[in-house]
Scaffold this motif. Structure first.
Motif, mmCIF file in Angstrom:
data_model
loop_
_atom_site.group_PDB
_atom_site.id
_atom_site.type_symbol
_atom_site.label_atom_id
_atom_site.label_comp_id
_atom_site.label_asym_id
_atom_site.label_seq_id
_atom_site.Cartn_x
_atom_site.Cartn_y
_atom_site.Cartn_z
ATOM 1 N N THR A 107 17.503 -44.411 -43.407
ATOM 2 C CA THR A 107 17.780 -44.230 -41.980
ATOM 3 C C THR A 107 19.088 -43.459 -41.793
ATOM 4 O O THR A 107 20.019 -43.619 -42.575
ATOM 5 C CB THR A 107 17.928 -45.583 -41.268
ATOM 6 O OG1 THR A 107 19.131 -46.223 -41.727
ATOM 7 C CG2 THR A 107 16.755 -46.488 -41.526
ATOM 8 N N SER A 130 16.667 -46.153 -37.108
ATOM 9 C CA SER A 130 15.874 -47.286 -37.592
ATOM 10 C C SER A 130 14.679 -46.866 -38.436
ATOM 11 O O SER A 130 13.970 -47.734 -38.953
ATOM 12 C CB SER A 130 15.369 -48.124 -36.411
ATOM 13 O OG SER A 130 14.550 -47.337 -35.555
ATOM 14 N N ASP A 131 14.425 -45.552 -38.570
ATOM 15 C CA ASP A 131 13.271 -45.119 -39.363
ATOM 16 C C ASP A 131 13.717 -44.135 -40.443
ATOM 17 O O ASP A 131 14.875 -43.760 -40.540
ATOM 18 C CB ASP A 131 12.189 -44.504 -38.473
ATOM 19 C CG ASP A 131 12.628 -43.198 -37.823
ATOM 20 O OD1 ASP A 131 13.836 -42.872 -37.859
ATOM 21 O OD2 ASP A 131 11.763 -42.493 -37.270
ATOM 22 N N ARG A 132 12.781 -43.720 -41.260
ATOM 23 C CA ARG A 132 13.065 -42.842 -42.400
ATOM 24 C C ARG A 132 13.298 -41.401 -41.940
ATOM 25 O O ARG A 132 12.391 -40.762 -41.419
ATOM 26 C CB ARG A 132 11.903 -42.875 -43.395
ATOM 27 C CG ARG A 132 11.621 -44.245 -43.989
ATOM 28 C CD ARG A 132 10.518 -44.154 -45.023
ATOM 29 N NE ARG A 132 10.239 -45.455 -45.640
ATOM 30 C CZ ARG A 132 9.625 -45.598 -46.815
ATOM 31 N NH1 ARG A 132 9.197 -44.530 -47.468
ATOM 32 N NH2 ARG A 132 9.406 -46.804 -47.310
ATOM 33 N N ARG A 133 14.510 -40.899 -42.175
ATOM 34 C CA ARG A 133 14.843 -39.532 -41.810
ATOM 35 C C ARG A 133 15.549 -38.786 -42.941
ATOM 36 O O ARG A 133 15.608 -37.558 -42.916
ATOM 37 C CB ARG A 133 15.769 -39.517 -40.590
ATOM 38 C CG ARG A 133 15.182 -40.124 -39.334
ATOM 39 C CD ARG A 133 14.354 -39.131 -38.569
ATOM 40 N NE ARG A 133 13.488 -39.770 -37.591
ATOM 41 C CZ ARG A 133 12.932 -39.128 -36.577
ATOM 42 N NH1 ARG A 133 13.183 -37.854 -36.386
ATOM 43 N NH2 ARG A 133 12.133 -39.777 -35.758
ATOM 44 N N LYS A 135 9.486 -51.990 -41.232
ATOM 45 C CA LYS A 135 8.980 -50.834 -40.482
ATOM 46 C C LYS A 135 9.340 -50.873 -39.004
ATOM 47 O O LYS A 135 9.273 -49.853 -38.318
ATOM 48 C CB LYS A 135 7.470 -50.719 -40.653
ATOM 49 C CG LYS A 135 6.679 -51.899 -40.101
ATOM 50 C CD LYS A 135 5.198 -51.702 -40.372
ATOM 51 C CE LYS A 135 4.369 -52.869 -39.832
ATOM 52 N NZ LYS A 135 2.919 -52.688 -40.142
ATOM 53 N N GLY A 190 12.392 -51.721 -38.123
ATOM 54 C CA GLY A 190 13.841 -51.552 -38.100
ATOM 55 C C GLY A 190 14.614 -52.859 -38.158
ATOM 56 O O GLY A 190 15.821 -52.865 -37.927
ATOM 57 N N GLY A 237 6.526 -49.524 -45.215
ATOM 58 C CA GLY A 237 6.964 -48.639 -44.136
ATOM 59 C C GLY A 237 8.385 -48.837 -43.686
ATOM 60 O O GLY A 237 8.822 -48.214 -42.709
ATOM 61 N N GLY A 238 9.127 -49.688 -44.386
ATOM 62 C CA GLY A 238 10.523 -49.895 -44.038
ATOM 63 C C GLY A 238 11.411 -48.758 -44.528
ATOM 64 O O GLY A 238 10.930 -47.689 -44.895
ATOM 65 N N ALA A 239 12.710 -49.005 -44.528
ATOM 66 C CA ALA A 239 13.654 -47.946 -44.892
ATOM 67 C C ALA A 239 14.906 -48.555 -45.516
ATOM 68 O O ALA A 239 15.187 -49.747 -45.372
ATOM 69 C CB ALA A 239 14.038 -47.122 -43.656
#
Length: 351
Positions: free
Chosen positions: A149, A154-157, A207, A209, A221-223
């Motif tokens: 993140t 809160s997500d994958r970037r 996923k 966040g 799907g988490g990060a």
């Protein structure tokens, strides 16, 4: 969990890659790099990667026998295309070329694009230290490593985007900092999941966040969080730019389906300094000053960067490398996928 000697474990992994289509020298090179990562305690970049690498090879997303192609030669500034070859081969070729140019010019930079997974970043720093060169390294995964993140997100970037700095010192092990700019390397989550262990709080989110300690939530799907809040996130972004944009391989982006690493490495020949003896003496004085601090825990002395890895390498070389059952199962699965039998692999290990 079993303890396996570095020699037998290297032989097993080498045989798997040879059966998968790698020439003997490349199979041995891949195996040595993976096992050395285990030796120095970075299991996340060790033999746990065997099955993934074999899957990449069989899927045609990484290729055996590829060479580093020099696509731009500016003397002390080089751009290298890895042609989707194994990172262990591309990395060795590129670092040896970089060492040659640093010797010729005093300082040189090589930036690599389209390489297979380059493994433990500290490997390349240690290789240049073997040439007596100070080095800095920045790496990204262009998008398939999209798992971190941004600060406040809160997500994958972002990619994990590791960086390394290494200073060789006469008469002692190199001073080596090898870190990911995320709270952890993804491979460490894989190891934790394989062992059925939780991770510490503050490392991953699910996923939605939300904070979690279950590595399975990351794979659902988490990060991973950046380390140090905005500081780590800032280092992450600049590492990605210095590797992805400078090489032409691309910064982290969505929609990428093939794992490619880009890496920028800078090497400095300190033998050109006017008073090398004073340089070395000052490093040793400073190291002594730092290590002389009374430890907060009497059982845990103050350590310099790289000392944990050096001590772990010596211990595991003597005692063996711990391999958990899930990782060993993956190694056997990789062997079966290239036509080898479980019995044949087990027979390669001492009774």
């Amino acid at each position: 969990m079993r303890l396996i000697g570095a020699g037998p474990l290297t032989g097993v992994v080498e045989r798997i890659f040879a059966a998968g289509g790698c020439a003997a020298d490349e199979a041995g090179r891949i195996a040595r790099h993976l096992v050395d990562s285990n030796l120095c305690g970075h299991d996340s970049h060790g033999v746990v990667r065997t099955r993934r690498y074999v899957d990449f090879l069989r899927a045609g997303t990484v290729f055996a026998g590829r060479s580093a192609e020099l696509v731009f030669d500016g003397g002390s500034l080089l751009v290298v295309d890895g042609q989707s070859g194994f990172g262990q081969s591309i990395g060795e070729q590129a670092m040896d070329l970089l060492a040659e140019r640093a010797r010729a010019h005093g300082i040189a930079l090589a930036t690599i694009r389209r390489s297979g997974h380059l493994g433990r970043l500290g490997d390349w720093a240690e290789r240049l230290a073997g040439h007596g060169l100070v080095s800095l390294h920045f790496l990204n995964t262009t998008g398939l490593g999209l798992m971190v993140t941004p600060f406040g997100g809160s997500d994958r970037r972002l990619s994990p985007s590791p960086m390394a700095i290494c200073v060789p010192v006469e008469g002692r092990d190199p001073i080596l900092l090898d870190i990911t700019t995320a709270m952890t390397a993804e491979g460490k989550l894989l190891v934790a999941r394989n062992k059925g262990e939780a991770v510490a709080p503050g490392i991953i989110v699910d996923k939605a966040g939300r904070p979690t300690t279950d590595p399975a939530d990351f794979y659902a799907g988490g990060a991973i969080l950046p380390f140090g809040g905005h500081r780590g996130a800032g280092l992450n972004i600049l590492t990605d730019i210095l590797s992805g944009a400078l090489s032409g391989g691309g910064c982290t982006a969505p929609g990428v389906t093939v794992l490619e690493n880009t890496m920028t490495s800078i090497a400095i020949d300190v033998t050109r300094l006017p008073d090398r003896a004073a340089y070395t003496a000052e490093i040793l004085r400073f190291c002594g000053w730092v290590k002389g601090s009374p430890p907060a825990d009497p059982a845990a002395p103050v350590l310099l960067p790289g000392e944990v890895e050096a001590a772990t390498r010596r211990r595991r070389a003597a005692e063996g490398i711990p391999v958990d059952d899930a990782t060993w199962g993956d190694i056997l699965a990789a062997a079966r996928s290239v036509g080898l039998s479980d019995a044949g692999i087990e027979a390669m290990l001492p009774a």
